[in-house]
Design a protein around this motif. Structure first.
Motif, mmCIF file in Angstrom:
data_model
loop_
_atom_site.group_PDB
_atom_site.id
_atom_site.type_symbol
_atom_site.label_atom_id
_atom_site.label_comp_id
_atom_site.label_asym_id
_atom_site.label_seq_id
_atom_site.Cartn_x
_atom_site.Cartn_y
_atom_site.Cartn_z
ATOM 1 N N VAL A 55 0.847 -1.196 0.000
ATOM 2 C CA VAL A 55 0.000 0.000 0.000
ATOM 3 C C VAL A 55 0.886 1.251 0.000
ATOM 4 C CG1 VAL A 55 -1.689 1.337 1.308
ATOM 5 C CG2 VAL A 55 -1.945 -1.144 1.122
ATOM 6 N N THR A 56 1.900 1.249 0.856
ATOM 7 C CA THR A 56 2.816 2.382 0.948
ATOM 8 C C THR A 56 3.532 2.626 -0.373
ATOM 9 O OG1 THR A 56 3.183 1.999 3.303
ATOM 10 C CG2 THR A 56 4.856 3.266 2.136
ATOM 11 N N LEU A 57 4.074 1.583 -0.969
ATOM 12 C CA LEU A 57 4.822 1.756 -2.213
ATOM 13 C C LEU A 57 3.916 2.197 -3.363
ATOM 14 C CD1 LEU A 57 7.269 -1.276 -1.956
ATOM 15 C CD2 LEU A 57 7.795 1.149 -1.607
ATOM 16 N N GLY A 58 2.651 1.759 -3.340
ATOM 17 C CA GLY A 58 1.713 2.240 -4.346
ATOM 18 C C GLY A 58 1.501 3.742 -4.235
ATOM 19 N N GLY A 59 1.379 4.241 -2.982
ATOM 20 C CA GLY A 59 1.230 5.673 -2.792
ATOM 21 C C GLY A 59 2.470 6.428 -3.234
ATOM 22 N N ILE A 60 3.633 5.941 -2.824
ATOM 23 C CA ILE A 60 4.881 6.615 -3.182
ATOM 24 C C ILE A 60 5.106 6.579 -4.689
ATOM 25 C CG2 ILE A 60 7.398 6.459 -2.952
ATOM 26 C CD1 ILE A 60 6.967 5.596 -0.050
ATOM 27 N N ALA A 61 4.668 5.506 -5.333
ATOM 28 C CA ALA A 61 4.818 5.404 -6.786
ATOM 29 C C ALA A 61 4.171 6.582 -7.508
ATOM 30 C CB ALA A 61 4.213 4.091 -7.287
ATOM 31 N N ARG A 62 3.038 7.058 -6.984
ATOM 32 C CA ARG A 62 2.314 8.160 -7.627
ATOM 33 C C ARG A 62 2.879 9.529 -7.257
ATOM 34 N NH1 ARG A 62 0.114 6.166 -11.794
ATOM 35 N NH2 ARG A 62 -1.419 7.868 -11.875
ATOM 36 N N GLU A 63 3.773 9.555 -6.257
ATOM 37 C CA GLU A 63 4.337 10.821 -5.779
ATOM 38 C C GLU A 63 5.816 10.971 -6.160
ATOM 39 O OE1 GLU A 63 2.629 13.124 -4.292
ATOM 40 O OE2 GLU A 63 0.819 12.132 -3.547
ATOM 41 N N THR A 64 6.336 10.034 -6.960
ATOM 42 C CA THR A 64 7.713 10.084 -7.444
ATOM 43 C C THR A 64 7.696 9.770 -8.931
ATOM 44 O OG1 THR A 64 8.036 7.746 -6.838
ATOM 45 C CG2 THR A 64 8.718 9.418 -5.228
ATOM 46 N N SER A 65 8.857 9.921 -9.575
ATOM 47 C CA SER A 65 8.869 9.697 -11.020
ATOM 48 C C SER A 65 10.058 8.895 -11.535
ATOM 49 C CB SER A 65 8.826 11.040 -11.759
ATOM 50 O OG SER A 65 9.945 11.841 -11.392
ATOM 51 N N THR A 66 11.153 8.846 -10.802
ATOM 52 C CA THR A 66 12.338 8.164 -11.325
ATOM 53 C C THR A 66 12.913 7.110 -10.388
ATOM 54 O OG1 THR A 66 13.807 9.891 -10.436
ATOM 55 C CG2 THR A 66 13.008 10.164 -12.702
ATOM 56 N N ILE A 67 12.774 7.283 -9.098
ATOM 57 C CA ILE A 67 13.425 6.381 -8.150
ATOM 58 C C ILE A 67 12.769 5.008 -8.163
ATOM 59 C CG2 ILE A 67 12.006 6.976 -6.126
ATOM 60 C CD1 ILE A 67 14.733 7.059 -4.556
ATOM 61 N N ALA A 89 2.302 -6.344 -9.488
ATOM 62 C CA ALA A 89 2.097 -5.916 -10.870
ATOM 63 C C ALA A 89 1.372 -4.579 -10.928
ATOM 64 C CB ALA A 89 1.303 -6.979 -11.633
ATOM 65 N N GLN A 90 0.407 -4.369 -10.030
ATOM 66 C CA GLN A 90 -0.323 -3.109 -10.020
ATOM 67 C C GLN A 90 0.586 -1.947 -9.634
ATOM 68 O OE1 GLN A 90 -3.845 -3.030 -7.593
ATOM 69 N NE2 GLN A 90 -4.252 -0.877 -8.014
ATOM 70 N N VAL A 91 1.399 -2.131 -8.590
ATOM 71 C CA VAL A 91 2.298 -1.045 -8.182
ATOM 72 C C VAL A 91 3.350 -0.793 -9.264
ATOM 73 C CG1 VAL A 91 3.914 -0.252 -6.422
ATOM 74 C CG2 VAL A 91 1.871 -1.502 -5.749
ATOM 75 N N ASP A 92 3.768 -1.839 -9.964
ATOM 76 C CA ASP A 92 4.698 -1.628 -11.075
ATOM 77 C C ASP A 92 4.053 -0.744 -12.143
ATOM 78 O OD1 ASP A 92 7.300 -2.182 -12.174
ATOM 79 O OD2 ASP A 92 6.311 -3.412 -13.683
ATOM 80 N N ALA A 93 2.780 -0.985 -12.433
ATOM 81 C CA ALA A 93 2.074 -0.140 -13.400
ATOM 82 C C ALA A 93 1.908 1.279 -12.863
ATOM 83 C CB ALA A 93 0.716 -0.750 -13.731
ATOM 84 N N MET A 94 1.579 1.412 -11.595
ATOM 85 C CA MET A 94 1.398 2.734 -10.989
ATOM 86 C C MET A 94 2.686 3.552 -11.004
ATOM 87 S SD MET A 94 -0.942 1.541 -7.760
ATOM 88 C CE MET A 94 -1.123 3.162 -6.998
ATOM 89 N N SER A 95 3.823 2.870 -10.990
ATOM 90 C CA SER A 95 5.114 3.552 -10.978
ATOM 91 C C SER A 95 5.705 3.734 -12.366
ATOM 92 C CB SER A 95 6.109 2.750 -10.122
ATOM 93 O OG SER A 95 6.462 1.537 -10.777
ATOM 94 N N GLY A 96 5.059 3.181 -13.379
ATOM 95 C CA GLY A 96 5.634 3.236 -14.713
ATOM 96 C C GLY A 96 6.796 2.285 -14.899
ATOM 97 N N GLY A 97 6.795 1.183 -14.121
ATOM 98 C CA GLY A 97 7.827 0.163 -14.289
ATOM 99 C C GLY A 97 9.069 0.401 -13.463
ATOM 100 N N ARG A 98 8.884 0.723 -12.156
ATOM 101 C CA ARG A 98 10.035 1.018 -11.283
ATOM 102 C C ARG A 98 10.111 0.108 -10.065
ATOM 103 N NH1 ARG A 98 9.253 5.982 -8.950
ATOM 104 N NH2 ARG A 98 7.227 6.421 -9.871
ATOM 105 N N VAL A 99 9.392 -1.009 -10.072
ATOM 106 C CA VAL A 99 9.276 -1.857 -8.878
ATOM 107 C C VAL A 99 10.210 -3.060 -8.950
ATOM 108 C CG1 VAL A 99 7.707 -3.531 -7.799
ATOM 109 C CG2 VAL A 99 6.978 -1.174 -8.137
ATOM 110 N N GLU A 100 10.748 -3.437 -7.804
ATOM 111 C CA GLU A 100 11.493 -4.680 -7.646
ATOM 112 C C GLU A 100 10.954 -5.392 -6.411
ATOM 113 O OE1 GLU A 100 15.707 -3.915 -7.766
ATOM 114 O OE2 GLU A 100 15.447 -2.407 -9.345
ATOM 115 N N LEU A 101 10.901 -6.703 -6.478
ATOM 116 C CA LEU A 101 10.346 -7.491 -5.380
ATOM 117 C C LEU A 101 11.420 -8.328 -4.730
ATOM 118 C CD1 LEU A 101 8.077 -8.792 -3.665
ATOM 119 C CD2 LEU A 101 7.687 -10.371 -5.586
ATOM 120 N N GLY A 102 11.724 -8.002 -3.480
ATOM 121 C CA GLY A 102 12.517 -8.892 -2.653
ATOM 122 C C GLY A 102 11.579 -9.788 -1.871
ATOM 123 N N LEU A 103 11.798 -11.086 -1.926
ATOM 124 C CA LEU A 103 10.893 -12.053 -1.306
ATOM 125 C C LEU A 103 11.692 -13.038 -0.471
ATOM 126 C CD1 LEU A 103 7.910 -13.044 -1.222
ATOM 127 C CD2 LEU A 103 8.452 -14.498 -3.185
ATOM 128 N N GLY A 104 11.221 -13.260 0.768
ATOM 129 C CA GLY A 104 11.909 -14.180 1.657
ATOM 130 C C GLY A 104 10.944 -15.091 2.391
#
Length: 306
Positions: A55-67, A89-104
């Motif tokens: 949820v947090t990263l989805g919000g930040i995705a819409r408030e940033t542009s390159t990071i 996948a949704q947050v990746d779309a919201m960010s324009g393709g800036r997401v990486e998933l660390g999974l443990g």
């Protein structure tokens, strides 16, 4: 070398706190803003309480542009893999393709008990199946379906939607295990991360993963190698000591285990990691109110590493 900001919001941070750090990091030229995925503080009261990572990263995705944005790491015990595939996948779309998933696999039993998440004693099988399902869902061509019959999860004729913008979306495997984790990284990961190891152990961690890649028939150079270490740097000794006190750590211990000390000491440690093959370093920022800390590193250290 990429420098990434890594935060621990469960220790006490609102969405607004995290957004301020992410936006400052973007302006300063850091490669990424990452956060942990935890729901209970490890010491302290954790006020105002936990925030959900996606949820947090989805919000930040819409408030940033390159990071770039991501988790280090999401626990396989927190979400069913089908739901996680949709969220990421949704947050990746919201960010324009800036997401990486660390999974443990997850490790902090108390937070599972606190919020009712199952915590099975053996979790590596869950993690492996989640990687298989995520890559299967995202890799299924549009118009086709994906099914999976595993020990822990079963999917029947999933439409395998939505798709991430990135093809493939980068996956990060983290951990310090000697056998299963390197094999998992060689099979699925774009990046292997070792988090808070003994500094002297880092070359061995990387070498083990390189060997796993070779055994799997993968070129080890196709994988990025990274480390996550605590950050506490000062323009002088007094400033460093003040920052160490602010996060409740001893200066000597920080110098031994982190990117810490004066600017010259921090730069030397990062240069050492670069020589050992680290393509990026996650700087664990524990005091999210101290944005001048980010400024110092960006101004005095970052240029020397690029």
């Amino acid at each position: 070398m990429d420098l990434r900001i890594f935060t621990e919001p469960q220790q006490g941070a609102s969405y607004d706190d995290q957004l301020r750090v992410a936006q400052r990091a973007e302006r300063l030229g850091y490669d990424a803003f990452f956060r942990s995925d935890h729901f209970v503080a490890m010491g302290g009261d954790g006020l105002p309480g936990p925030t959900d990572s996606w949820v947090t990263l989805g919000g930040i995705a819409r408030e940033t542009s390159t990071i770039r944005l991501g988790t280090l790491v999401t626990s396989a015990t927190f979400r069913q893999p089908g739901l996680l595939a949709i969220q990421v996948a949704q947050v990746d779309a919201m960010s324009g393709g800036r997401v990486e998933l660390g999974l443990g696999a997850g490790w902090f039993e108390r937070e599972h008990a606190a919020y009712g998440f199952p915590f099975p004693p053996k979790r590596f099988g869950l993690l492996t199946e989640q990687f298989e399902i995520l890559t299967g869902l995202w890799g299924t061509p549009e118009g086709e379906t994906f099914s999976y019959d595993g020990e822990h999860y079963q999917l029947a004729q999933s439409p395998a939607l939505p798709k991430p913008v990135q093809k493939p979306l980068p996956l990060i495997v983290g951990g310090n295990g000697p056998r299963r984790t390197p094999a998992l990284a060689a099979r699925f990961a774009a990046e292997y991360n070792t988090s808070f190891p003994e500094i002297a152990d880092i070359p061995t961690r990387f070498a083990t993963v390189r060997s796993a890649c070779e055994e799997a028939g993968r070129d080890p150079e196709t994988l990025t190698y990274s480390a996550a270490l605590v950050l506490a740097v000062g323009a002088d000794e007094a400033e460093f000591t003040r920052r160490a006190a602010a996060i409740g750590r001893e200066p000597g211990e920080l110098r031994e285990h982190g990117i810490a000390g004066t600017v010259a000491e921090a730069r030397a440690r990062l240069e050492q990691l670069k020589e050992w093959g680290a393509g990026r370093v996650y700087l664990q920022v524990l005091d999210l109110s101290d944005l001048d800390h980010l400024d110092l590193v960006a101004t005095e250290i970052m240029p020397a590493l690029r």
